[in-house]
Design an enzyme around this catalytic site. Structure first.
Site, short mmCIF file in Angstrom:
data_model
loop_
_atom_site.label_atom_id
_atom_site.label_comp_id
_atom_site.label_asym_id
_atom_site.label_seq_id
_atom_site.Cartn_x
_atom_site.Cartn_y
_atom_site.Cartn_z
N PHE A 55 0.82 -1.21 0.00
CA PHE A 55 0.00 0.00 0.00
C PHE A 55 0.86 1.27 0.00
O PHE A 55 0.70 2.15 -0.85
CB PHE A 55 -0.91 -0.03 1.23
CG PHE A 55 -1.88 1.12 1.32
CD1 PHE A 55 -2.73 1.43 0.27
CD2 PHE A 55 -1.95 1.88 2.48
CE1 PHE A 55 -3.62 2.50 0.36
CE2 PHE A 55 -2.84 2.93 2.59
CZ PHE A 55 -3.68 3.24 1.53
N TYR B 17 3.57 -6.71 17.36
CA TYR B 17 3.99 -5.87 16.24
C TYR B 17 4.71 -4.62 16.74
O TYR B 17 5.81 -4.29 16.28
CB TYR B 17 2.78 -5.49 15.39
CG TYR B 17 3.07 -4.52 14.27
CD1 TYR B 17 3.78 -4.91 13.16
CD2 TYR B 17 2.60 -3.21 14.34
CE1 TYR B 17 4.04 -4.03 12.12
CE2 TYR B 17 2.86 -2.31 13.30
CZ TYR B 17 3.57 -2.73 12.19
OH TYR B 17 3.83 -1.84 11.18
#
Length: 320
Positions: free
Chosen positions: A14, A142
């Site tokens: 993206f 993460y």
């Protein structure tokens, strides 16, 4: 004029795709896309094979001036938290360091690491936006992996002289956006009544165009190395305001029911949707004043203009 070679990892992703396309349109840069499948996608830049966990060889980076490391493991595995963290570390810490070590040996000048606001944490108090100088407080695997990668990169910079730039974006939206923001577009476009009419939180977002513009600044700006940059559109939304802005962009009537924020959050938590309650009702703001001052930068695209572009792309995609 010789163009500066910029290697973009995750160039089919993206952020990576939008950045690579911008570099292709420039007279100053020659992008190289580092991707898992060099034969896939419409990307017109030169492409090389790249696996996140394995890095790249020194030889592959000999003529590269700058690396923008946009590739990352972002998906959570349906396993135990410890195994999950191990997988994130292998990709986002070990893989990043392999790439950066090769970069330093190959004579790459600058390494721009696309990190995450999750390094700062998950939620801010009213009137207390995150600062780049705050002590990291990541919560999930993460965020922890991104924080550890940042620390390792700064250590490597001290050892080798490789110029490290760290950018921590919040939620990124733009044409082609997926996941939660795509769901939001669908909810609003459905015109169904939604219980989000009385939420007074504040959240920072960043339009894809604004993030890409900041990355371009960081490629060449002399003040960028050694710094951590927070980024946003410069305008924060409540969840209610965001839904209203999306409705305007889609040209539909906003159908928001004014359910009290505390009641909505409590109901979601009871239903086992604590993370969703945090996203919808909690605040997460970043202060970009330091970013703007150090780089002489300002977001080139306003929030509503960016939402309009997302909505246009969403509607055109639905017609296909």
């Amino acid at each position: 004029m010789n163009k500066s070679r910029v290697l973009v990892t995750g160039a089919n992703g993206f952020v990576g795709r939008a950045l690579t396309e911008k570099l292709l349109a420039s007279d100053s840069f020659l992008p190289v896309g580092a991707v898992r499948d060099p034969a896939s996608g419409p990307l017109q830049a030169e492409r090389i094979f790249y696996e996140l966990e394995n890095g790249l060889s020194v030889e592959a980076l000999r003529d590269v001036d700058t690396i923008v490391h946009a590739a990352a493991r972002v998906h959570v595995m349906k396993v135990s938290q410890s195994d999950d963290l191990t997988a994130f570390r292998k990709a986002n810490v070990e893989g990043t360091l392999k790439l950066a070590h090769s970069a330093a040996q190959a004579g790459v000048r600058r390494f721009i690491f696309i990190s995450s606001v999750k390094v700062n944490g998950e939620q801010t108090l009213p009137g207390k936006p995150y600062l780049a100088t705050d002590t990291p407080a990541p919560v999930d695997a993460y965020g922890i992996s991104k924080s550890e990668a940042e620390t390792a990169l700064r250590d490597l910079a001290a050892e080798t002289g490789l110029e490290i730039v760290i950018i921590r974006p919040p939620l990124v939206y733009g044409p082609g956006v997926k996941a939660n923001f795509q769901k939001l577009l669908g909810w609003v476009h459905s015109r169904l009544p939604l219980p989000f009419g009385s939420i007074t939180n504040r959240r920072s977002l960043v339009a894809l165009e604004n993030l890409v513009d900041l990355i371009l600044h960081c490629i060449s700006h002399p003040a960028a190395p050694g710094n951590i940059f927070l980024v946003s559109d410069g305008t924060d939304f409540s969840t209610t305001q965001l839904f209203q802005g999306v409705a305007r962009a889609l040209d539909v009537r906003s159908s928001l029911i004014p359910v009290p924020q505390r009641l909505l959050a409590a109901g979601l938590i009871v239903l086992g949707r604590r993370a969703l309650a945090t996203r919808l009702c909690g605040s997460l703001q970043v202060d970009i004043k330091r970013t703007c001052e150090l780089l002489g930068w300002a977001p080139p695209v306003g929030s509503q203009q960016a939402l309009d572009r997302v909505a246009k792309d969403y509607l055109e995609t639905k017609k296909k």
